[in-house]
Scaffold this active site. Structure first.
Site, short mmCIF file in Angstrom:
data_model
loop_
_atom_site.label_atom_id
_atom_site.label_comp_id
_atom_site.label_asym_id
_atom_site.label_seq_id
_atom_site.Cartn_x
_atom_site.Cartn_y
_atom_site.Cartn_z
N SER A 172 -9.68 1.57 3.06
CA SER A 172 -9.03 2.41 2.35
C SER A 172 -7.95 1.60 1.45
O SER A 172 -7.39 2.09 0.55
CB SER A 172 -8.42 3.66 3.12
OG SER A 172 -7.21 3.04 3.79
N LYS B 59 0.90 -1.07 0.02
CA LYS B 59 -0.14 0.02 0.01
C LYS B 59 0.90 1.16 -0.02
O LYS B 59 2.01 1.26 0.65
CB LYS B 59 -0.85 -0.01 1.28
CG LYS B 59 -1.88 0.99 1.30
CD LYS B 59 -2.72 0.70 2.65
CE LYS B 59 -3.77 1.92 2.76
NZ LYS B 59 -4.79 1.68 3.94
N SER C 51 -9.90 -0.80 7.32
CA SER C 51 -9.36 -0.48 5.94
C SER C 51 -8.86 -1.69 5.39
O SER C 51 -8.37 -1.67 4.45
CB SER C 51 -8.46 0.64 5.97
OG SER C 51 -9.07 1.80 6.11
#
Lengths: 95, 479
Positions: free
Chosen positions: B148, B72, B172
């Site tokens: 997210s 990420k 997330s």
């Protein structure tokens, strides 16, 4: 509680964010909606309840005081928007 | 069989048997990404990053178990841009690796040279708030992948990655894993070092795996877990071998089903899929009983006070001085204000200002301190249930993936999509989401399993047993 545009503008200043007037308008309304929702927390009796700021029972983490290498100034500066020598350059602070 | 379709443990086995090479795996992934990522947008493509050679070499070239991992965009990778999908961190090239990255490299796992898409600073539940455009759900390109960590979940689901790392502050990792039909685990707070994870809310953030199956999840946890002197909130509790917890047996396991999670707002289709999964675990020898977590309804408001307060403090460092974007301005304050005005997206500004408000003089007691106290009550609810139960099972999300654009105009509605995942972060618990079925429209549904702090082994045991007795994790989207 009610939050007015003046308060939002003041808090935005504290947070060092400039807001355009249409942003201020929209944000004030959205923050009001969120605060109305959050006001639900007032229903609960919190007398004698201790706050939890951190979930683990870890306090005062100490380590041996041993010198180690740290980031070299030139590596610390590789992302600087402006630099000179081994310094970050910012707009003039004092007259 | 294309290599990109395989799991990490299958590839590690092939590598050991010399049936494939690290180079072949990489080429296979690169072909797959070129073929479909223009539709999914799971990877961030910055102009300087080359799609043809997207691999950062591992430190340890001799290791044979080299399965690349996708990371990420908020986890620092030395020499590979890490921008939290925000304009304000544009061009940021970390001078060091996050501890999890260091551990992966030491284990011989190369870091994939493209970072995964995310909501700016992990502020969001849909991966629509990215400066690189939204990620699309591989099961239905008109839907969000969740957020997210939507990029990480989407690329694992679409076989554009073998496995990935995400971060979870309020759901997330788990919510996008559920929306994309993959496995996502949020470790106990303190289990995995946060050093090098660009902080959102420091008392809630954890890095965790997003994988194609439960076995890969355990393998990745074995690598990334453990104490780190660079993170004073990491725990020195022993890390067990999670692979040993992959037992196909739930006999005698006591499951608590919180009644507050099965109320209005839960999609009836999702509800029946979750109930079916619980029944499956019962036929395999577990028992279940309704339990109560009475302060559940307060979790979302508590979270949005605490998380935004911590975020407003953490994001103070993005001021145009040390890294990233800088705007003009004659004075220092003017430069700060213009930089943050232009550099942060709408949701980031909203959260910073809300957080600054609840921490400011005159509002601190009424908002921030009150939220910390209710957080205590939420944690106590879980402590009470875990006295009598081994795990708690809930839906991961009240609905399957929603449409892109459906909730962007209404932040409050977006916040409510995290209603089942947020309490876990407030209480610091470990939890995993695994695929447990599909809606009639063909969208995946996730089952969330929660356990006591530092009992990830319970999650692996229950999740592995369910997986061994179901086929959901083998379903692939047609992109």
């Amino acid at each position: 509680m009610a939050i007015d545009k003046k308060t939002v503008e003041y808090v935005a200043h504290l947070a060092r964010i400039e807001l355009k007037s249409q942003e201020l308008e929209k944000l004030s309304q959205q923050l009001q909606d969120i605060l109305n929702f959050v006001d639900k927390l007032k229903e609960i009796n919190i007398k004698d309840i201790a706050p939890t700021s951190h979930i683990l029972p870890i306090n005062n983490v100490l380590r041996e005081d041993i010198p180690k290498d740290s980031l070299a100034p030139k590596d610390a500066l590789i992302n600087a928007p402006a630099q000179e020598g081994s310094f970050f350059v910012v707009p003039k602070v004092i007259e | 069989m294309e290599l990109y379709k395989l799991t990490a443990h299958e590839l590690i086995k092939k590598l050991k048997n010399k049936e494939t090479s690290a180079q072949e795996i990489l080429s296979s992934l690169t072909i797959r990404i070129k073929e479909i990522d223009s539709k999914v947008n799971g990877y961030v493509r910055r102009s300087k990053e080359n799609m043809d050679s997207p691999l950062v070499r591992s430190e340890n070239d001799s290791h044979s178990g080299t399965v690349p991992i996708s990371v990420k965009d908020n986890i620092c990778t030395e020499g590979l841009n890490t921008e939290c999908c925000s304009k304000i961190l544009g061009g940021f090239n970390p001078p060091y690796d996050a501890t999890v990255i260091k551990k992966l490299k030491e284990a011989g796992m190369p870091i994939f040279g493209l970072k995964t898409n995310m909501d700016e600073f992990a502020f969001g539940s849909s991966t629509e708030n990215s400066s690189f455009g939204p990620t699309h759900n591989p099961w239905n390109l008109e839907c969000v992948p969740g957020g997210s960590s939507g990029g990480s979940a989407a690329v694992v689901s679409a076989d554009e990655a073998i496995w990935a790392l995400g971060s979870d502050t309020g759901g997330s990792i788990r919510q996008p894993a559920a929306f994309c039909g993959v496995v996502g685990l949020k470790p106990t707070y303190g289990r995995v070092s946060r050093y090098g994870l660009i902080a959102f809310a420091s008392s809630l953030d954890q890095i965790g795996p997003i994988t194609k199956d439960v076995e890969d999840c355990a393998l990745l946890m074995n690598i990334i877990s453990g104490y780190d002197p660079n993170d004073s909130t990491s725990s020195d509790t022993d890390v067990p071998d999670y692979a040993k917890a992959l037992v196909n047996d739930v006999k005698g396991i006591k499951i608590g089903i919180p009644k507050e999670y099965f109320v209005q707002g839960l999609d009836p289709e999702v509800k029946s899929i979750i109930e079916e999964a619980i029944n499956k675990l019962k036929t395999l020898g577990a028992s279940s009983k309704e339990v109560s977590l009475p302060h559940t309804q307060y979790a979302v408001p508590v979270y949005y006070i605490i998380a935004t307060a911590e975020a407003s403090s953490n994001l103070a460092r993005f001021d145009g001085v040390q890294y990233g974007f800088r705007s003009g301005g004659l004075t220092l304050i003017e430069m700060y204000k213009k930089t943050r005005q232009e550099g942060f997206g709408e949701e980031a500004k909203r959260r910073i200002i809300l957080g600054a408000f609840s921490l400011s003089h005159g509002y601190y007691d009424a908002y921030y301190l009150r939220a910390l106290k209710v957080r205590t009550l939420i944690k106590q609810d879980f402590d009470a249930v875990f006295k009598d139960f081994d795990c708690i099972i809930t839906p991961t999300s009240p609905t399957a993936a929603f449409k892109i654009g459906e909730k962007v105009a209404d932040p409050l509605k977006m916040y409510l999509s995290d209603i089942y995942t947020i309490s876990v972060n407030l209480a610091g618990l470990p939890a995993v989401s695994i695929p447990c079925g599909f809606t009639k429209k063909g969208l995946p549904v996730g089952l969330q399993i929660l356990a006591k702090p530092f009992n990830e082994e319970m999650l692996f045991r229950v999740a592995h047993t369910y997986e061994e007795n179901s086929e959901w994790h083998k379903m692939k989207p047609k992109v």
